[in-house]
Design a protein around this motif. Structure first.
Motif, PDB file in Angstrom:
ATOM      1  N   ASP A 159       0.813  -1.218   0.000  1.00 28.49           N
ATOM      2  CA  ASP A 159       0.000   0.000   0.000  1.00 28.49           C
ATOM      3  C   ASP A 159       0.849   1.271   0.000  1.00 28.49           C
ATOM      4  OD1 ASP A 159      -2.787  -1.002   0.166  1.00 28.49           O
ATOM      5  OD2 ASP A 159      -2.064  -1.936   2.007  1.00 28.49           O
ATOM      6  N   THR A 160       2.184   1.128  -0.033  1.00 26.54           N
ATOM      7  CA  THR A 160       3.059   2.299  -0.086  1.00 26.54           C
ATOM      8  C   THR A 160       2.923   2.985  -1.437  1.00 26.54           C
ATOM      9  OG1 THR A 160       4.658   1.281   1.420  1.00 26.54           O
ATOM     10  CG2 THR A 160       5.446   3.086   0.052  1.00 26.54           C
ATOM     11  N   SER A 189       0.061   2.525  -5.622  1.00 21.72           N
ATOM     12  CA  SER A 189       0.503   1.403  -4.803  1.00 21.72           C
ATOM     13  C   SER A 189       0.447   0.113  -5.613  1.00 21.72           C
ATOM     14  CB  SER A 189      -0.384   1.275  -3.562  1.00 21.72           C
ATOM     15  OG  SER A 189      -1.706   0.910  -3.926  1.00 21.72           O
ATOM     16  N   GLU A 190       1.101  -0.888  -5.112  1.00 26.90           N
ATOM     17  CA  GLU A 190       1.073  -2.190  -5.776  1.00 26.90           C
ATOM     18  C   GLU A 190      -0.343  -2.748  -5.808  1.00 26.90           C
ATOM     19  OE1 GLU A 190       3.142  -6.609  -5.328  1.00 26.90           O
ATOM     20  OE2 GLU A 190       3.933  -4.899  -4.208  1.00 26.90           O
ATOM     21  N   HIS A 191      -1.086  -2.542  -4.726  1.00 22.03           N
ATOM     22  CA  HIS A 191      -2.470  -3.003  -4.694  1.00 22.03           C
ATOM     23  C   HIS A 191      -3.298  -2.341  -5.787  1.00 22.03           C
ATOM     24  CE1 HIS A 191      -2.664  -4.714  -0.331  1.00 22.03           C
ATOM     25  NE2 HIS A 191      -2.506  -5.660  -1.240  1.00 22.03           N
ATOM     26  N   GLN A 192      -3.110  -1.035  -5.961  1.00 20.57           N
ATOM     27  CA  GLN A 192      -3.893  -0.313  -6.960  1.00 20.57           C
ATOM     28  C   GLN A 192      -3.514  -0.727  -8.371  1.00 20.57           C
ATOM     29  OE1 GLN A 192      -4.032   3.858  -6.189  1.00 20.57           O
ATOM     30  NE2 GLN A 192      -5.388   4.328  -7.902  1.00 20.57           N
ATOM     31  N   GLY A 220      -6.714  -3.411  -7.165  1.00 19.46           N
ATOM     32  CA  GLY A 220      -7.302  -3.305  -5.838  1.00 19.46           C
ATOM     33  C   GLY A 220      -7.389  -1.867  -5.367  1.00 19.46           C
ATOM     34  N   LYS A 221      -7.463  -1.703  -4.058  1.00 18.96           N
ATOM     35  CA  LYS A 221      -7.606  -0.385  -3.455  1.00 18.96           C
ATOM     36  C   LYS A 221      -6.475  -0.141  -2.476  1.00 18.96           C
ATOM     37  CE  LYS A 221     -10.844   2.446  -0.773  1.00 18.96           C
ATOM     38  NZ  LYS A 221     -12.154   2.469  -0.064  1.00 18.96           N
ATOM     39  N   THR A 222      -5.953   1.069  -2.488  1.00 20.37           N
ATOM     40  CA  THR A 222      -4.885   1.430  -1.561  1.00 20.37           C
ATOM     41  C   THR A 222      -5.456   1.672  -0.169  1.00 20.37           C
ATOM     42  OG1 THR A 222      -3.606   2.469  -3.341  1.00 20.37           O
ATOM     43  CG2 THR A 222      -3.045   3.085  -1.087  1.00 20.37           C
ATOM     44  N   HIS A 223      -4.868   1.020   0.823  1.00 15.62           N
ATOM     45  CA  HIS A 223      -5.297   1.201   2.210  1.00 15.62           C
ATOM     46  C   HIS A 223      -4.351   2.201   2.879  1.00 15.62           C
ATOM     47  CE1 HIS A 223      -6.614  -2.870   0.988  1.00 15.62           C
ATOM     48  NE2 HIS A 223      -7.725  -2.563   1.652  1.00 15.62           N
ATOM     49  N   LEU A 224      -4.838   3.400   3.090  1.00 13.20           N
ATOM     50  CA  LEU A 224      -3.988   4.431   3.678  1.00 13.20           C
ATOM     51  C   LEU A 224      -3.711   4.155   5.152  1.00 13.20           C
ATOM     52  CD1 LEU A 224      -5.455   7.650   2.021  1.00 13.20           C
ATOM     53  CD2 LEU A 224      -3.441   6.327   1.353  1.00 13.20           C
ATOM     54  N   PRO A 237      -1.677  -1.062   9.958  1.00 11.78           N
ATOM     55  CA  PRO A 237      -1.016  -1.195  11.265  1.00 11.78           C
ATOM     56  C   PRO A 237       0.369  -0.580  11.338  1.00 11.78           C
ATOM     57  CG  PRO A 237      -2.142  -3.225  10.710  1.00 11.78           C
ATOM     58  CD  PRO A 237      -2.250  -2.352   9.501  1.00 11.78           C
ATOM     59  N   ARG A 238       1.204  -0.821  10.337  1.00 12.29           N
ATOM     60  CA  ARG A 238       2.574  -0.307  10.407  1.00 12.29           C
ATOM     61  C   ARG A 238       2.591   1.222  10.418  1.00 12.29           C
ATOM     62  NH1 ARG A 238       7.130  -2.134   6.101  1.00 12.29           N
ATOM     63  NH2 ARG A 238       6.572  -4.153   6.971  1.00 12.29           N
ATOM     64  N   LEU A 239       1.811   1.829   9.535  1.00  8.73           N
ATOM     65  CA  LEU A 239       1.782   3.290   9.459  1.00  8.73           C
ATOM     66  C   LEU A 239       1.173   3.885  10.727  1.00  8.73           C
ATOM     67  CD1 LEU A 239       2.278   5.846   7.847  1.00  8.73           C
ATOM     68  CD2 LEU A 239       0.050   5.520   6.742  1.00  8.73           C
ATOM     69  N   ILE A 240       0.108   3.259  11.232  1.00 10.22           N
ATOM     70  CA  ILE A 240      -0.509   3.738  12.470  1.00 10.22           C
ATOM     71  C   ILE A 240       0.479   3.623  13.627  1.00 10.22           C
ATOM     72  CG2 ILE A 240      -2.328   3.288  14.155  1.00 10.22           C
ATOM     73  CD1 ILE A 240      -4.115   2.432  11.833  1.00 10.22           C
TER      74      ILE A 240
END
Length: 470
Positions: free
Chosen positions: A238-239, A321-324, A328-332, A335-338
């Motif tokens: 998601d980066t 992002s790789e997901h996008q 898929g959809k990017t998850h902003l 857990p790591r970012l939070i």
């Protein structure tokens, strides 16, 4: 006659696209000029940073340089605040906060620090601009590099290196000016009277700037910077990174502007090489995410300009992002970012509290090497040296005392008046009122407090030594 083995065609291959060489025949990267949103953002951000770096050092505050790390006096001035060696734990905390901030932004948007605010990148862009105005655009520079030495080449190269050296000298002078007062330092440089340690460090940082931004350039980012090595372990799917949309761009190839890519079996990429020619590290972003990519988004601006000319939608190269990319959809929020953000906020809060509660008077206690002695009154006595620092910007009156000093008396100068930033060593003695102590050694706590504001104080501990009661 032997039987023949039948041959069956099981797969066909599209011809591989021509590999683009970012470097010219002289093995140097000559970048092409471009315009765009991200270039404007980068120039604006770098402009603010340059203004802070080159401008702050000339500001005055209260009759002194506003920001100065005074090595001779072992103190650091930041406008109205003065920090001492005892406060350097706060500097460590600030560096840790900066590290976690870098971790958080890397998880969120990749290597944007390198592309927008890193000093190596920022100074390199300035040196590349000097190269452009003295030697011309990319093709002109390549032609000049390949041409034999003559008057034109000599003048252009001399102009370029003169600008490089001037910027490097100004950078070195400014950097040293944060440790040595900048005004007398600049005067010494202009009158050619600079010598000794100051001259060495100015020349050292001048040479370092000239070498790094003028000659090493992308080699620092690709081979010397540790951040390039560990950034990949911080990325997730998601980066937000700069990526080429291969599903949309392939198969690449040139075509007429009015041609419909779908009708001729091509993707949106016209293989114009612009994304490679503007890249300061010389990579082809179409080969996928690479360690050498510094996230400057130059390829996005260049590609968008080509898409506009062709009448195609922007975003063939974009922050995604790789997901996008996989549909898929990017998850902003993840857990790591939070986690990084939460730790960052806690540390910033702790630093703010520590700064607000930082004692504005410092007290250090050193006990005399002698164990004890008996004074004229027959009392057991210990000798101490108290080092007191007034950390405020005003003259202060202080009172010395003992904390829980029942059975003891503090003798010596207990009323002090210190100028702003003044350091004094005060010899004092502590006498025991009882004739024989119960213990041979016990803790002693000294306190220095502001006479007008008792809430401003500092304490320090030592030991009181006496003969055992037998």
């Amino acid at each position: 006659m032997s039987d023949r083995i039948p041959v069956q065609l099981i797969q066909t291959f599209e011809p591989a696209p021509t590999k683009i060489k970012a470097r010219s025949t002289d093995n140097l990267i000559h970048t092409r000029s471009f315009t765009g949103l991200f270039r404007t953002l980068r120039i604006s951000g770098a402009g603010v940073l340059f203004l802070l770096f080159f401008g702050t050092v000339w500001l005055n505050w209260g009759g002194r340089q506003a920001v100065l790390w005074d090595l001779s006096e072992s103190k650091f001035h930041i406008f109205g605040a003065t920090f001492w060696p005892q406060d350097f734990i706060l500097l460590s905390a600030l560096l840790i906060i900066a590290a976690f901030g870098l971790f958080a932004i890397t998880v969120f948007a990749g290597r944007v620090w390198c592309g927008y605010t890193c000093p190596q990148s920022s100074w390199t862009w300035i040196f590349m601009w000097c190269e452009k105005i003295t030697e011309g655009e990319r093709n002109q520079r390549i032609k000049l590099q390949a041409s034999p030495w003559g008057l034109n080449k000599l003048l252009r190269r001399s102009a370029k290196h003169t600008l490089w050296l001037a910027i490097s000298l100004l950078t070195g002078l400014t950097f040293v000016g944060y440790f040595t007062p900048i005004r007398p330092l600049a005067e010494e440089l202009l009158t050619l009277q600079m010598a000794g340690v100051s001259l060495f460090w100015v020349l050292f940082f001048t040479a370092a700037t000239y070498l790094n931004a003028g000659w090493l350039r992308e080699a620092v980012c690709m081979h010397m910077c540790p951040y390039a090595r560990f950034q990949s372990v911080m990325f997730d799917k998601d980066t937000l990174t700069i990526s080429y949309d291969a599903a949309r761009g392939e198969i690449r190839g040139p075509r007429k502007r009015e041609a419909n890519p779908a009708n001729i079996g091509l993707g949106d990429c016209i293989d114009c090489q612009m994304c490679v020619q503007v890249c300061p590290t010389g990579i082809d972003i179409r080969d996928g995410l690479q360690m050498e990519c510094i996230g400057c988004a130059a390829c996005i601006d260049a590609c968008d300009s080509i898409m506009d000319k062709m009448g195609y939608a922007r975003g063939l190269i974009k922050y995604t992002s790789e997901h996008q990319l996989q549909g898929g959809k990017t998850h902003l929020l993840r857990p790591r970012l939070i986690g990084y953000s939460a730790v960052l906020l806690v540390m910033i809060g702790a630093l703010v509290v520590a700064l607000m509660q930082r004692p504005m008077v410092s007290l250090d206690v050193s006990k005399d090497r002698g164990l004890f002695r008996e004074n004229s009154a027959g009392q057991i006595e210990n000798i101490y040296s108290l080092k007191i620092i007034n950390k405020t910007q005003q003259r202060q009156d202080y009172q010395l005392s003992l904390v829980d000093g029942d059975g003891f008396i503090l003798q010596g100068k207990t009323q002090l008046s210190l100028a702003p930033g003044e350091i004094v060593d005060v010899p004092v003695s502590v006498a025991m009122l009882s004739e024989r102590p119960d213990k041979g050694s016990q803790e002693m706590t000294f306190k220095v407090a502001d006479s007008d504001e008792p809430g401003i104080y500092s304490i320090a501990k030592s030991r009181f030594v006496a003969p055992m009661n037998r």
